[in-house]
Design an enzyme around this catalytic site. Structure first.
Site, PDB file in Angstrom:
ATOM      1  N   LYS A  19      -3.787  39.480 -43.842  1.00 32.50           N
ATOM      2  CA  LYS A  19      -3.716  39.154 -45.255  1.00 32.50           C
ATOM      3  C   LYS A  19      -4.522  40.166 -46.047  1.00 32.50           C
ATOM      4  O   LYS A  19      -5.677  40.431 -45.727  1.00 32.50           O
ATOM      5  CB  LYS A  19      -4.279  37.733 -45.482  1.00 32.50           C
ATOM      6  CG  LYS A  19      -4.390  37.315 -46.924  1.00 32.50           C
ATOM      7  CD  LYS A  19      -3.032  37.054 -47.545  1.00 32.50           C
ATOM      8  CE  LYS A  19      -3.192  36.474 -48.943  1.00 32.50           C
ATOM      9  NZ  LYS A  19      -1.875  36.290 -49.613  1.00 32.50           N
ATOM     10  N   GLU A 204      -9.967  44.049 -50.708  1.00 27.28           N
ATOM     11  CA  GLU A 204      -8.935  44.877 -50.094  1.00 27.28           C
ATOM     12  C   GLU A 204      -9.503  45.727 -48.948  1.00 27.28           C
ATOM     13  O   GLU A 204     -10.668  46.112 -48.964  1.00 27.28           O
ATOM     14  CB  GLU A 204      -8.305  45.801 -51.141  1.00 27.28           C
ATOM     15  CG  GLU A 204      -7.358  45.080 -52.107  1.00 27.28           C
ATOM     16  CD  GLU A 204      -6.636  46.063 -53.000  1.00 27.28           C
ATOM     17  OE1 GLU A 204      -5.397  46.098 -52.941  1.00 27.28           O
ATOM     18  OE2 GLU A 204      -7.314  46.782 -53.746  1.00 27.28           O
ATOM     19  N   ASN A 205      -8.623  46.017 -47.994  1.00 29.10           N
ATOM     20  CA  ASN A 205      -8.932  46.925 -46.881  1.00 29.10           C
ATOM     21  C   ASN A 205     -10.109  46.465 -46.029  1.00 29.10           C
ATOM     22  O   ASN A 205     -10.812  47.272 -45.431  1.00 29.10           O
ATOM     23  CB  ASN A 205      -9.174  48.350 -47.407  1.00 29.10           C
ATOM     24  CG  ASN A 205      -7.987  48.880 -48.193  1.00 29.10           C
ATOM     25  OD1 ASN A 205      -6.855  48.724 -47.764  1.00 29.10           O
ATOM     26  ND2 ASN A 205      -8.256  49.479 -49.346  1.00 29.10           N
ATOM     27  N   ARG A 206     -10.334  45.168 -46.026  1.00 29.23           N
ATOM     28  CA  ARG A 206     -11.427  44.560 -45.244  1.00 29.23           C
ATOM     29  C   ARG A 206     -12.813  45.009 -45.701  1.00 29.23           C
ATOM     30  O   ARG A 206     -13.792  44.876 -44.962  1.00 29.23           O
ATOM     31  CB  ARG A 206     -11.252  44.846 -43.736  1.00 29.23           C
ATOM     32  CG  ARG A 206      -9.993  44.190 -43.139  1.00 29.23           C
ATOM     33  CD  ARG A 206     -10.085  42.678 -43.288  1.00 29.23           C
ATOM     34  NE  ARG A 206      -8.996  41.972 -42.654  1.00 29.23           N
ATOM     35  CZ  ARG A 206      -7.903  41.516 -43.286  1.00 29.23           C
ATOM     36  NH1 ARG A 206      -7.735  41.750 -44.585  1.00 29.23           N
ATOM     37  NH2 ARG A 206      -6.984  40.834 -42.639  1.00 29.23           N
ATOM     38  N   LEU A 207     -12.904  45.533 -46.923  1.00 29.58           N
ATOM     39  CA  LEU A 207     -14.206  45.924 -47.470  1.00 29.58           C
ATOM     40  C   LEU A 207     -14.746  44.765 -48.306  1.00 29.58           C
ATOM     41  O   LEU A 207     -14.904  44.848 -49.524  1.00 29.58           O
ATOM     42  CB  LEU A 207     -14.071  47.213 -48.293  1.00 29.58           C
ATOM     43  CG  LEU A 207     -13.588  48.429 -47.497  1.00 29.58           C
ATOM     44  CD1 LEU A 207     -13.417  49.633 -48.411  1.00 29.58           C
ATOM     45  CD2 LEU A 207     -14.568  48.739 -46.364  1.00 29.58           C
TER      46      LEU A 207
END
Length: 228
Positions: A19, A204-207
């Site tokens: 996700k 976003e982007n697992r950050l």
């Protein structure tokens, strides 16, 4: 399964489940001074999301305990109160979590508000609430839930569902709707006093944004940003 099965339906493949969180960020300067005030803000958001049907049971939290030897266990429990002093839940003191906390009061709580891309992770110590506080809450429970607290020897092995249903039926006959159910002596509350409270916001982007409050000896709180 040690290797990925190439024939596995991608809909069922955990490695393919991803996700992308597009929520707004969480900045340290926007936090409340006290973690319980910040929790109140986020809990209001979660409660409103539940009201609109996008989140289920905002007061549900995963309670993780460990016994005297350090063996952990987790389960979902409903938080029933929070204030400046911490978080309160109620349970059977003879249950596994009750026995764990009697041996080792260190506990972790996790509020998994997935539809909001948020989590709150708490570490702290648990202490039993007073009997007056326990009784006051017990009186607010539905009649059936009051009987259930007596009928269930929580975490104990039973022979069948029939055994549980029979115990409940006997209690229902003894205490009909118009009769007060006594508070079980083996049942009551725990108040978790937080030592750390982490607010996790998916990005976003697992950050992700992770901001953690840590209690200082003087009663104030230090806020640190953690790498995702």
């Amino acid at each position: 399964m040690t290797d990925r099965d190439p024939l596995l339906d991608p809909v069922l493949d955990p490695a393919a489940m991803r996700k992308q969180y597009r929520a707004d960020g969480l900045a340290a300067e926007d936090l409340a001074t006290h973690p319980m005030d910040q929790f109140a803000r986020w809990f209001e958001d979660a409660a409103r999301a539940a009201l609109h049907g996008t989140l289920y049971e905002p007061n549900a939290m995963v309670v993780s305990t460990a016994d005297a030897t350090g063996r952990p266990s987790s389960r979902t429990v409903l938080m029933k109160q929070y204030d400046t002093d911490g978080f309160v839940f109620f349970t059977n003191y003879d249950s596994r979590k009750g026995r764990d906390l009697a041996e080792n009061p260190h506990v972790s709580l996790l509020f998994p508000w997935h539809p909001l891309a948020r989590q709150v992770i708490v570490t702290g110590t648990a202490r039993r609430t007073g009997r007056d506080e326990t009784a006051a809450y017990f009186r607010t429970r539905p009649h059936g839930s009051q009987l259930g607290a007596w009928a269930s020897a929580q975490s104990a092995v039973i022979a069948s569902r029939t055994e549980l249903d029979t115990a409940y039926a006997e209690l229902a006959a003894r205490y009909p709707e118009d009769e007060q159910v006594p508070v079980p002596p083996h049942w009551g509350g725990f108040r978790v006093t937080p030592e750390t409270v982490e607010f996790w916001q998916g990005r976003e982007n697992r950050l992700h944004d992770r901001l953690r409050y840590t209690a200082r000896p003087d009663g104030t709180w230090q806020v640190e940003r953690l790498s995702p």
